[in-house]
Design an enzyme around this catalytic site. Structure first.
Site, PDB file in Angstrom:
ATOM      1  N   LYS A 187       0.863  -1.185   0.000  1.00  0.00           N
ATOM      2  CA  LYS A 187       0.000   0.000   0.000  1.00  0.00           C
ATOM      3  C   LYS A 187       0.898   1.233   0.000  1.00  0.00           C
ATOM      4  O   LYS A 187       1.466   1.620   1.014  1.00  0.00           O
ATOM      5  CB  LYS A 187      -0.891  -0.050   1.246  1.00  0.00           C
ATOM      6  CG  LYS A 187      -1.383   1.253   1.816  1.00  0.00           C
ATOM      7  CD  LYS A 187      -2.430   1.952   1.002  1.00  0.00           C
ATOM      8  CE  LYS A 187      -2.789   3.272   1.686  1.00  0.00           C
ATOM      9  NZ  LYS A 187      -1.912   4.381   1.251  1.00  0.00           N
ATOM     10  N   GLU A 263       8.629   1.392  11.512  1.00  0.00           N
ATOM     11  CA  GLU A 263       9.794   2.286  11.387  1.00  0.00           C
ATOM     12  C   GLU A 263       9.211   3.688  11.378  1.00  0.00           C
ATOM     13  O   GLU A 263       8.571   4.093  10.411  1.00  0.00           O
ATOM     14  CB  GLU A 263      10.580   1.973  10.112  1.00  0.00           C
ATOM     15  CG  GLU A 263      12.033   2.411  10.209  1.00  0.00           C
ATOM     16  CD  GLU A 263      12.298   3.729   9.511  1.00  0.00           C
ATOM     17  OE1 GLU A 263      12.045   4.780  10.153  1.00  0.00           O
ATOM     18  OE2 GLU A 263      12.724   3.717   8.345  1.00  0.00           O
ATOM     19  N   CYS A 298      13.409  10.142   7.307  1.00  0.00           N
ATOM     20  CA  CYS A 298      13.172   9.726   8.696  1.00  0.00           C
ATOM     21  C   CYS A 298      14.453   9.814   9.521  1.00  0.00           C
ATOM     22  O   CYS A 298      14.404  10.124  10.708  1.00  0.00           O
ATOM     23  CB  CYS A 298      12.551   8.346   8.756  1.00  0.00           C
ATOM     24  SG  CYS A 298      13.476   7.109   7.863  1.00  0.00           S
ATOM     25  N   GLU A 396       9.283  16.040  15.793  1.00  0.00           N
ATOM     26  CA  GLU A 396       9.748  15.838  14.431  1.00  0.00           C
ATOM     27  C   GLU A 396       8.985  16.769  13.479  1.00  0.00           C
ATOM     28  O   GLU A 396       7.773  16.857  13.535  1.00  0.00           O
ATOM     29  CB  GLU A 396       9.494  14.390  13.998  1.00  0.00           C
ATOM     30  CG  GLU A 396       9.999  14.120  12.592  1.00  0.00           C
ATOM     31  CD  GLU A 396       9.753  12.685  12.132  1.00  0.00           C
ATOM     32  OE1 GLU A 396       8.661  12.157  12.375  1.00  0.00           O
ATOM     33  OE2 GLU A 396      10.661  12.110  11.514  1.00  0.00           O
TER      34      GLU A 396
HETATM   35  P1  ADP Z   1       3.409  10.775   6.701  1.00  0.00           P
HETATM   36  O1  ADP Z   1       3.128  11.638   7.899  1.00  0.00           O
HETATM   37  O2  ADP Z   1       4.824  10.563   6.398  1.00  0.00           O
HETATM   38  O3  ADP Z   1       2.485  11.042   5.537  1.00  0.00           O
HETATM   39  P2  ADP Z   1       1.765   8.653   7.437  1.00  0.00           P
HETATM   40  O4  ADP Z   1       2.070   7.821   8.607  1.00  0.00           O
HETATM   41  O5  ADP Z   1       0.591   9.559   7.477  1.00  0.00           O
HETATM   42  O6  ADP Z   1       3.090   9.366   7.152  1.00  0.00           O
HETATM   43  O7  ADP Z   1       1.632   7.770   6.123  1.00  0.00           O
HETATM   44  C1  ADP Z   1       2.412   6.659   5.870  1.00  0.00           C
HETATM   45  C2  ADP Z   1       1.543   5.600   5.227  1.00  0.00           C
HETATM   46  O8  ADP Z   1       0.510   5.252   6.142  1.00  0.00           O
HETATM   47  C3  ADP Z   1       0.830   6.048   3.946  1.00  0.00           C
HETATM   48  O9  ADP Z   1       0.841   4.980   3.026  1.00  0.00           O
HETATM   49  C4  ADP Z   1      -0.571   6.330   4.426  1.00  0.00           C
HETATM   50  O10 ADP Z   1      -1.539   6.170   3.406  1.00  0.00           O
HETATM   51  C5  ADP Z   1      -0.745   5.283   5.497  1.00  0.00           C
HETATM   52  N1  ADP Z   1      -1.787   5.588   6.481  1.00  0.00           N
HETATM   53  C6  ADP Z   1      -2.235   6.799   6.879  1.00  0.00           C
HETATM   54  N2  ADP Z   1      -3.232   6.672   7.782  1.00  0.00           N
HETATM   55  C7  ADP Z   1      -3.430   5.352   7.963  1.00  0.00           C
HETATM   56  C8  ADP Z   1      -4.312   4.568   8.788  1.00  0.00           C
HETATM   57  N3  ADP Z   1      -5.197   5.117   9.586  1.00  0.00           N
HETATM   58  N4  ADP Z   1      -4.204   3.223   8.716  1.00  0.00           N
HETATM   59  C9  ADP Z   1      -3.279   2.633   7.923  1.00  0.00           C
HETATM   60  N5  ADP Z   1      -2.451   3.311   7.124  1.00  0.00           N
HETATM   61  C10 ADP Z   1      -2.506   4.651   7.135  1.00  0.00           C
END
Ligand code: ADP
Length: 492
Positions: A187, A263, A298, A396
């Site tokens: 994903k 991570e 990161c 961060e």
């Molecule tokens: P960033 O802040 O770097 O965008 P995120 O943690 O929001 O990082 O996103 C990293 C990944 O997690 C993306 O692929 C995003 O679509 C996914 N993601 C965001 N929200 C959720 C959730 N509630 N459940 C699972 N995956 C999620």
């Protein structure tokens, strides 16, 4: 090479489907998401917005492939050939993949070329080479018994990856998971799916059997959540924010207790002692340790700790380097720092800068949005002097903002270095060997660089401690994450 990049930069990108069971298809309800390029703020294309039914179809395809054994039960030598071919195809299409990724997420192309197709191909090759060199064990039992320890693939692995280095981080998870014989559901992040969709096509071209790698694109809160809650995924590997990491652990607890590897973020300390062998080099590397990919890394060295006796001069020097960094068109080879990945992220970064000023931090350089006339999302490399209690010393940013903090001696440096809940990366600059080793032991982090910042390869693990996560990408240790141990206890 610039002329080739310029030819690719305007290529039309057709709307993209999901890759499930070896076929490209729309989301079940036909939903699509717009993809906006951070280079100019314009719509680039559309991606399918998968729902829970699509995730379920991908899991079923992955499970069916695993049970059928067209990948999971083939001889290691056969799996190895396919993984090598994937690496070759990534290299064949490296420029195209890099440009596609940059149009999607805004990373400067010079960095993207190395970090994206470059690392991804390296990762597939490393794990291809490794897969027939990982043995089971025979336990030291008594004579009347034979204790065998088998290593088995876990089954279905899901990987949820972020937008900053989608191919590199994707490959860090997909390659060892496939090497171990698993089926995978990937994903990508909403803002960086295109290069990973192309990777799926290359995997098919390389002969990876259908259903072994599936890609579902869409919103994290929808398809990501459906993955987290699915009852038939065995291992979930994630790179992203701490908030989402916490949710994934909750999803696991609420569903099938799938193993979750995280991570997460960091606020990594980069500690410069007055006895560093080359302060000029330290200043230069420290600046790029935060400002490459606009600080959206990161392991970025976002807290620069400097010994008080050299503080003013060193901080001045780093700020001067930052002020000269060439920010701009991510697809120009001359650009040193590209675009911020999205307008939302840019607003967050500017918000951090505004808050720092209101808390009394001293701005040395930067702080503002630039190149607004392009329609894209750009920010000046920004340097603040902060005190340990300020937000910028603790939270961060994931943007081009460096916080500098003075320290008095080694003990003080260690105390400040460890004064966050994170523990991802770090560095120490010193010419004193004993001090370097004491700091390596004392800093709570997954990696401590000495007299450099950043840089590593596939042979060493990358992972965090404390709230930066658990488990490791890269190296042979990464393969263990995607295997189960099974004991055979045989009475002779
Ligand atoms: P960033 O802040 O770097 O965008 P995120 O943690 O929001 O990082 O996103 C990293 C990944 O997690 C993306 O692929 C995003 O679509 C996914 N993601 C965001 N929200 C959720 C959730 N509630 N459940 C699972 N995956 C999620």
């Amino acid at each position: 090479m610039q002329d080739k990049i310029d030819r690719l930069r305007t290529a039309t990108i057709t709307p993209q489907g999901l890759f499930i069971g070896g076929n490209w298809r729309s989301a079940r309800d036909g939903a699509l998401l717009d993809v906006v390029s951070p280079i100019d703020g314009r719509k680039l294309t559309m991606i399918a917005d998968a729902g829970a039914a699509d995730v379920d179809a991908a899991v079923q395809a992955a499970r069916a492939a695993f049970e059928k054994g067209a990948w999971s039960k083939t001889a290691p030598a056969e799996r190895k050939k396919v993984l090598f071919r994937i690496a070759d195809l990534i290299e064949r299409d490296a420029l195209e993949l890099a440009v596609l990724g940059v149009r999607d997420n805004g990373t400067e192309i010079s960095m993207a070329l190395k970090a994206e197709p470059g690392s991804a191909a390296g990762s597939f090759r490393y794990h291809a080479e490794a897969l027939d060199k990982v043995y089971g064990e025979i336990a030291p039992t008594s004579e009347s018994v034979l204790g065998l320890i088998h290593r088995e693939p876990v089954g279905v692995v899901a990987a949820i990856v972020p937008w900053n280095f989608p191919m590199m981080i994707g490959a860090w998870k997909i390659a060892p998971a496939l090497a171990a014989g698993n089926s995978v559901i990937l994903k990508p992040a909403e803002g960086a799916s295109l290069s990973l969709l192309k990777l799926a096509a290359l995997c098919a071209e390389a002969g990876l059997p259908e259903g072994v790698l599936n890609v579902v694109t869409g919103r994290g809160a929808v398809s990501g959540e459906a993955i987290g809650l699915h009852g038939d995924i065995d291992v979930l590997a994630f790179t992203g924010s701490g908030g989402v990491g916490r949710r994934l652990l909750e999803y696991s607890a609420r569903s099938n207790l799938k193993r979750v590897y995280l991570e997460l973020g960091g606020k990594s300390p980069n500690v410069v002692f007055a006895d560093a062998p080359d302060l000029e080099q330290a200043a230069k590397v420290s600046a790029f340790g935060i400002f490459r990919n606009s600080g959206q890394v990161c392991v970025a060295g976002s807290r620069l700790l400097v010994e008080r006796s050299i503080y003013e001069e060193f901080a001045d020097h780093v700020a001067a380097i930052a002020a000269k960094i060439k920010v701009g068109d991510p697809l120009s080879l001359a650009t040193q720092s590209g675009a911020i990945s999205s307008e939302i992220q840019l607003e967050k970064d500017l918000g951090f800068a505004g808050q720092a000023l209101s808390e009394g931090a001293k701005l040395r350089t930067g702080g503002g949005r630039i190149l607004e006339e392009t329609g894209g999302f750009y920010m000046q490399p920004t340097v603040f002097d902060v005190t340990p209690e300020m937000t910028l010393a603790k939270e961060e940013v994931f943007g081009p903002i460096l916080s500098i903090i003075p320290f008095d001696d080694e003990a003080d440096a260690l105390r400040i270095a460890n004064a966050t809940p994170y523990g991802l990366a770090s560095a120490v600059w010193t010419g004193n060997l004993s001090r370097a080793h004491r700091m390596v032991r004392g800093i709570k982090a997954g990696v401590v660089h000495v007299n450099t910042y950043g840089g590593s390869d596939n042979t060493v693990p990358l992972g965090g401690v404390r709230q930066s996560g658990n488990g490791h990408d890269k190296s042979l240790h990464a393969i263990n994450k995607y295997q189960d141990l099974k004991t055979a206890w045989i009475q002779l």
